[in-house]
Design a protein around this motif. Structure first.
Motif, short mmCIF file in Angstrom:
data_model
loop_
_atom_site.label_atom_id
_atom_site.label_comp_id
_atom_site.label_asym_id
_atom_site.label_seq_id
_atom_site.Cartn_x
_atom_site.Cartn_y
_atom_site.Cartn_z
N THR A 19 22.98 -48.99 -44.73
CA THR A 19 22.63 -50.11 -43.86
C THR A 19 23.21 -49.92 -42.47
O THR A 19 22.53 -50.15 -41.46
N SER A 20 24.46 -49.47 -42.40
CA SER A 20 25.11 -49.26 -41.11
C SER A 20 24.40 -48.17 -40.31
O SER A 20 24.19 -48.31 -39.09
N GLN A 38 29.25 -55.21 -42.86
CA GLN A 38 29.21 -55.96 -44.12
C GLN A 38 29.26 -57.45 -43.87
O GLN A 38 28.52 -58.22 -44.50
N ASN A 39 30.12 -57.90 -42.96
CA ASN A 39 30.19 -59.32 -42.65
C ASN A 39 28.92 -59.82 -41.98
O ASN A 39 28.56 -61.00 -42.10
N LEU A 99 32.33 -50.53 -40.54
CA LEU A 99 31.72 -50.86 -41.83
C LEU A 99 32.03 -52.30 -42.24
O LEU A 99 31.16 -53.00 -42.77
N ASN A 100 33.25 -52.74 -41.98
CA ASN A 100 33.60 -54.13 -42.31
C ASN A 100 32.78 -55.11 -41.48
O ASN A 100 32.35 -56.15 -41.97
N ILE A 133 29.14 -55.05 -52.43
CA ILE A 133 28.14 -53.98 -52.45
C ILE A 133 28.87 -52.64 -52.53
O ILE A 133 30.05 -52.54 -52.20
N TYR A 141 25.99 -58.69 -45.27
CA TYR A 141 26.34 -59.03 -46.65
C TYR A 141 27.60 -59.89 -46.71
O TYR A 141 28.60 -59.51 -47.34
N ASP A 198 29.63 -48.61 -51.53
CA ASP A 198 29.77 -47.98 -50.22
C ASP A 198 28.49 -47.27 -49.79
O ASP A 198 28.19 -47.19 -48.60
N LEU A 238 26.25 -49.87 -48.16
CA LEU A 238 26.83 -50.33 -46.90
C LEU A 238 26.67 -49.27 -45.81
O LEU A 238 26.30 -49.59 -44.67
#
Length: 218
Positions: free
Chosen positions: A190-191, A173-174, A169-170, A182, A177, A184, A187
């Motif tokens: 999107t993932s 996000q990087n 997830l990190n 944002i 975004y 969870d 995120l």
């Protein structure tokens, strides 16, 4: 030197090649049986009868047969993450490649470099890449469900899932975004979409590459 003769345009495989093809077919069957024993060994290690102190006798017997081979891969530390151990899958993948090579030679009497590359790609996909994709997709789907069904009872499940996919997830996000806050739910959605798209794209690319390597003449 062996020669290939033709009878009405149909190649006649020399007797010596037939012997090697038969040996290859038998070896492929033996490796298939050995792979089955490894799967049984893995499954039996997951089954624990309450109150049983000693190892299952069948599991112990299988361990004597398959553990010497599995030990070759247990030294690869990069395949171990916390409670997740991928070394048995890699061991099975190697057996699958060798088995497929023997089966191809046993059937057609020839094996090209392109065929070997195609087999390696197919095995990597079947034993490693595809399972990892599905593992992430399933966990992300469950995590997204908990985003909509959040309750005091599900907090422990959310914490457990985040400990497993937090790094993914990190990274997402990087990627999408950077330096932006944002929630969870956004995120994780999107993932999930991203990895489903990667799975479909990788599957299509794999089919193309397997077809390309298989048709190579060397």
């Amino acid at each position: 030197m062996n020669q290939t003769y033709y009878d009405g345009g149909v190649p006649i495989i020399p007797a010596s090649s037939n012997v090697f093809m038969t040996i290859a077919s038998i070896a492929a069957s033996l490796l298939s049986f050995y792979s089955l024993l490894i799967w049984l060994r893995i499954v039996l290690t997951w089954i624990r009868i309450p109150g049983q102190l000693q190892e299952n006798p069948l599991a112990a017997l299988l361990g004597k047969i398959v553990d010497p081979y599995l030990t070759w891969f247990r030294g690869i530390s990069s395949l171990k993450r916390s409670k997740l151990d991928l070394t048995p899958l890699v061991a099975l993948a190697v057996l699958s490649v060798v088995q497929s090579m023997l089966r191809l030679y046993g059937s057609y009497g020839r094996l090209t470099i392109g065929m070997v590359f195609a087999l390696v790609l197919q095995t990597l996909w079947s034993y490693l890449i595809s399972p990892v994709f599905w593992f992430l997709i399933v966990l992300l789907g469950i995590r997204l469900f908990f985003c909509y069904k959040r309750s005091p009872q599900t907090i422990s499940y959310i914490t457990m899932l985040d400990s497993m996919i937090g790094g993914v997830l990190n990274w997402v996000q990087n990627l999408f975004y950077p330096k932006k806050a944002i929630n969870d739910r956004q995120l994780i959605t999107t993932s999930l979409i991203f990895f489903i798209a990667c799975y479909i794209g990788s599957s299509l690319l794999l089919r193309f590459m397997i077809g390309f390597f298989t048709n190579l003449g060397f």
